[in-house]
Structures are given as structure tokens and as C-alpha cells.
Design an enzyme around this catalytic site. Sequence first.
Site, PDB file in Angstrom:
ATOM      1  NE  ARG A 153      -1.873  -2.018   3.148  1.00 21.67           N
ATOM      2  CZ  ARG A 153      -2.221  -2.638   4.265  1.00 21.67           C
ATOM      3  NH1 ARG A 153      -3.442  -2.523   4.724  1.00 21.67           N
ATOM      4  NH2 ARG A 153      -1.343  -3.356   4.943  1.00 21.67           N
TER       5      ARG A 153
ATOM      6  CB  THR B 195       5.714   1.009  11.857  1.00 11.49           C
ATOM      7  OG1 THR B 195       4.927  -0.021  11.274  1.00 11.49           O
ATOM      8  CG2 THR B 195       5.236   2.344  11.344  1.00 11.49           C
TER       9      THR B 195
ATOM     10  CB  ALA C 289      10.644   8.848   8.258  1.00  6.68           C
TER      11      ALA C 289
ATOM     12  CG  ASN D 285       3.647   9.418  11.282  1.00  9.50           C
ATOM     13  OD1 ASN D 285       3.542  10.159  10.299  1.00  9.50           O
ATOM     14  ND2 ASN D 285       2.651   9.206  12.109  1.00  9.50           N
TER      15      ASN D 285
ATOM     16  CG  HIS E  86      -4.466   4.099  13.348  1.00 10.10           C
ATOM     17  ND1 HIS E  86      -4.067   4.618  14.558  1.00 10.10           N
ATOM     18  CD2 HIS E  86      -3.684   4.704  12.410  1.00 10.10           C
ATOM     19  CE1 HIS E  86      -3.089   5.492  14.367  1.00 10.10           C
ATOM     20  NE2 HIS E  86      -2.839   5.564  13.074  1.00 10.10           N
TER      21      HIS E  86
ATOM     22  CE  LYS F 292      -1.382   1.669  14.119  1.00 13.49           C
ATOM     23  NZ  LYS F 292      -0.252   1.521  13.199  1.00 13.49           N
TER      24      LYS F 292
HETATM   25  N1  LIG Z   1       6.290   6.073   7.180  1.00 12.21           N
HETATM   26  C1  LIG Z   1       4.964   6.176   7.216  1.00 12.21           C
HETATM   27  O1  LIG Z   1       4.392   7.247   7.415  1.00 12.21           O
HETATM   28  C2  LIG Z   1       4.145   4.932   6.996  1.00 12.21           C
HETATM   29  C3  LIG Z   1       2.828   5.022   6.518  1.00 12.21           C
HETATM   30  C4  LIG Z   1       2.129   3.839   6.263  1.00 12.21           C
HETATM   31  C5  LIG Z   1       2.733   2.604   6.514  1.00 12.21           C
HETATM   32  N2  LIG Z   1       3.997   2.576   7.016  1.00 12.21           N
HETATM   33  C6  LIG Z   1       4.701   1.306   7.245  1.00 12.21           C
HETATM   34  O2  LIG Z   1       5.247   0.906   5.989  1.00 12.21           O
HETATM   35  C7  LIG Z   1       5.330  -0.535   5.979  1.00 12.21           C
HETATM   36  C8  LIG Z   1       4.570  -1.063   4.761  1.00 12.21           C
HETATM   37  O3  LIG Z   1       3.190  -0.801   4.955  1.00 12.21           O
HETATM   38  P1  LIG Z   1       2.112  -1.251   3.887  1.00 12.21           P
HETATM   39  O4  LIG Z   1       0.816  -0.876   4.429  1.00 12.21           O
HETATM   40  O5  LIG Z   1       2.506  -0.786   2.522  1.00 12.21           O
HETATM   41  O6  LIG Z   1       2.294  -2.849   3.945  1.00 12.21           O
HETATM   42  P2  LIG Z   1       1.911  -3.903   2.826  1.00 12.21           P
HETATM   43  O7  LIG Z   1       0.755  -3.417   2.016  1.00 12.21           O
HETATM   44  O8  LIG Z   1       1.808  -5.225   3.515  1.00 12.21           O
HETATM   45  O9  LIG Z   1       3.178  -3.929   1.835  1.00 12.21           O
HETATM   46  C9  LIG Z   1       4.433  -4.391   2.251  1.00 12.21           C
HETATM   47  C10 LIG Z   1       5.333  -4.497   1.040  1.00 12.21           C
HETATM   48  O10 LIG Z   1       6.630  -4.942   1.470  1.00 12.21           O
HETATM   49  C11 LIG Z   1       6.902  -6.231   0.893  1.00 12.21           C
HETATM   50  N3  LIG Z   1       7.535  -7.038   1.921  1.00 12.21           N
HETATM   51  C12 LIG Z   1       6.966  -7.534   3.056  1.00 12.21           C
HETATM   52  N4  LIG Z   1       7.866  -8.216   3.763  1.00 12.21           N
HETATM   53  C13 LIG Z   1       9.041  -8.146   3.072  1.00 12.21           C
HETATM   54  C14 LIG Z   1      10.336  -8.678   3.288  1.00 12.21           C
HETATM   55  N5  LIG Z   1      10.624  -9.421   4.359  1.00 12.21           N
HETATM   56  N6  LIG Z   1      11.294  -8.416   2.361  1.00 12.21           N
HETATM   57  C15 LIG Z   1      11.021  -7.658   1.273  1.00 12.21           C
HETATM   58  N7  LIG Z   1       9.801  -7.148   1.017  1.00 12.21           N
HETATM   59  C16 LIG Z   1       8.826  -7.404   1.905  1.00 12.21           C
HETATM   60  C17 LIG Z   1       5.566  -6.786   0.469  1.00 12.21           C
HETATM   61  O11 LIG Z   1       5.754  -7.724  -0.565  1.00 12.21           O
HETATM   62  P3  LIG Z   1       4.648  -8.892  -0.763  1.00 12.21           P
HETATM   63  O12 LIG Z   1       3.435  -8.192  -1.306  1.00 12.21           O
HETATM   64  O13 LIG Z   1       5.294  -9.812  -1.747  1.00 12.21           O
HETATM   65  O14 LIG Z   1       4.380  -9.493   0.579  1.00 12.21           O
HETATM   66  C18 LIG Z   1       4.861  -5.512   0.001  1.00 12.21           C
HETATM   67  O15 LIG Z   1       5.341  -5.109  -1.277  1.00 12.21           O
HETATM   68  C19 LIG Z   1       4.742  -1.015   7.314  1.00 12.21           C
HETATM   69  O16 LIG Z   1       5.787  -1.216   8.227  1.00 12.21           O
HETATM   70  C20 LIG Z   1       3.869   0.163   7.732  1.00 12.21           C
HETATM   71  O17 LIG Z   1       3.645   0.198   9.103  1.00 12.21           O
HETATM   72  C21 LIG Z   1       4.704   3.706   7.247  1.00 12.21           C
END
Ligand SMILES: NC(=O)c1ccc[n+]([C@@H]2O[C@H](COP(=O)([O-])OP(=O)(O)OC[C@H]3O[C@@H](n4cnc5c(N)ncnc54)[C@H](OP(=O)(O)O)[C@@H]3O)[C@@H](O)[C@H]2O)c1
Length: 264
Positions: free
Chosen positions: A12, A100, A122, A124, A155, A159
Amino acid sequence: MLKLAITGCTGRMGQRVLKEANRDPNIEVVGALSRPGNLFLGQDVGVFIGQEPLDISITDNPTLAFKNADVVVDCSKPGGLETHLQEALQQNKAFVACMTGLSETHKAFLETASTKIPVLVAPNTSLGNVLLRKMAVLAAEILGPSYDVSIMEMHHRSKVDAPSGTSLSLAHALANLEHLKKSNPPYPAQSPRTEGTIECVSLRGGNVPGEHTVIFAGDKDLLKIEHRVLDPSLFAHGAILAAQWLFGRPPGLYAIDDVVGISS
Ligand SMILES: NC(=O)c1ccc[n+]([C@@H]2O[C@H](COP(=O)([O-])OP(=O)(O)OC[C@H]3O[C@@H](n4cnc5c(N)ncnc54)[C@H](OP(=O)(O)O)[C@@H]3O)[C@@H](O)[C@H]2O)c1
């Protein structure tokens, strides 16, 4: 033109960063990484996000994905961090870690890497959240111990963690103040309230992208400072600002506060 490689690009957050980056005339997406077995490997990134082809394929090869990038924006999960950071070190690329749930081991790894490359951690990337924290600390300093401090967050229903990492970092910043020192993670709610503590309350439901409210409850008035995400592309926008800010910096460990230009 800043050249970005995005990891976890099929998730996402990764997709949002791809979309924001692609509509920004100052950014070029040059690499898109997912992991082995991902359904979208080989697909054109532009087509993947429903736009014109970009002539860049989604790959599971970090060496290839990072090759032409100025900055790597890691939007994967903590499990992917080590591999991605190792490759960024190898290729001397600036690195923004957006995930995160980092463990102490991950944090130590990021710190070590930051002696060689610029690293911005970051979890967040909302700049408004940085301001919320600054304003909450200022309010707590001014209002003092006669006000009870609560942090309430809501949230979406799926979550995983509670309280949110943002709530914990808000509470952590407030707990540095002398009169709130008795607070301990995860800052549980108490009845009756003990003076000098912070409580964190979590609500989960629907599709809420993220709301954090810091409440100061006194005997004669109540102050609320709130940050509400209206569109989750906010986080992608913040991640891109962070990448732009990081490019060209010397090696070091940076935070989103540095991007906003205020110290925590
Ligand atoms: N910085 C911010 O403000 C912010 C905002 C939102 C979310 N986040 C964080 O960003 C992260 C991703 O969130 P999301 O909602 O995008 O999650 P998501 O939809 O589950 O996507 C995760 C992505 O990472 C890949 N992935 C998962 N495990 C992996 C691994 N061990 N090695 C390599 N790639 C891997 C997944 O591939 P597959 O599809 O093949 O599993 C997918 O492409 C989370 O930790 C979330 O908490 C941060």
C-alpha cells in the site's frame, strides 16, 4: 531531477509513493523492488499503478533496482530492511526507512549504516505529526502537573499494533518532562488516574487512516490538540519530501523532524 528506487513497491505505502513520485515533475522513478515470488514481478511500474508505461519493471533484484537511484525509499516491512540497507551500503545510496515496528537490532543496524551513508528513519512521514508532538510538549510545559495528559488514537480495523507507534513516540516525548516522568510504556489507562502519568487509548474501526489527539484535562478546562489524516497519500508525500531533503546530505542518522526543520 531526483532519482528514486522504491522497495516494497507492490504494498500500500509503496504504491502510494510510486504514484506521488510519478506525478511529481522533479522526481524520476528508476527502480521498483519487490520480493521473490511476488505476483507483479516483471510488470511495468507505470502500468502497475494504472498510468502510462515507465519502461521500468518491478524486480526482486535489489542490485538492479538501486543501480540508477539517488535515494532508496524503503516501504517494505522490517523483515526486508537488512537486505535493502546492505545493498544501499554496497552502492553508497542515501536511504529512507519508512517501515514501522523496527526492533533494537534493526535500529542498531541503521545507526551503523549511517556512519557510511545518509539514513533517515521515518516510521511516520506525516509532517503534521511532528508539529503535533512539538505543540503537545509545549502545551504540557505551559500547563504543568495540574493537567492530566491522555493520548487517544484511532486507526482502521486491520491495524496490527496498539498503541500506534506515533502514540508511543508522542508519549515518549512528553515523558521527558519532569512532571510526567512517572509514565511508562505502553502508558496504560488507569482508573483512578495517578498524577504524573500519561495514558494512551487506542480505538480501531472502519477505514480511518489515522487520528491522534493529545488531551490536557484540568479542573476548569480541557485542551485538545489533534492531527487527522484525511488522505493516506499524505505519508507518501512526506516520504518523497524526506528523500528530497536527504539527497546530498553527509552520512548521518536523520529523522523526519530534521525535514520539518525543528529539533525534537
Ligand atoms: N512512514 C509512514 O508514514 C508509513 C505510513 C504507512 C505505513 N507505514 C509502514 O510501511 C510498511 C509497509 O506498509 P504497507 O501498508 O505498505 O504494507 P503492505 O501493504 O503489507 O506492503 C508491504 C510491502 O513490502 C513487501 N515485503 C513484506 N515483507 C518483506 C520482506 N521481508 N522483504 C522484502 N519485502 C517485503 C511486500 O511484498 P509482498 O506483497 O510480496 O508481501 C509488500 O510489497 C509497514 O511497516 C507500515 O507500518 C509507514
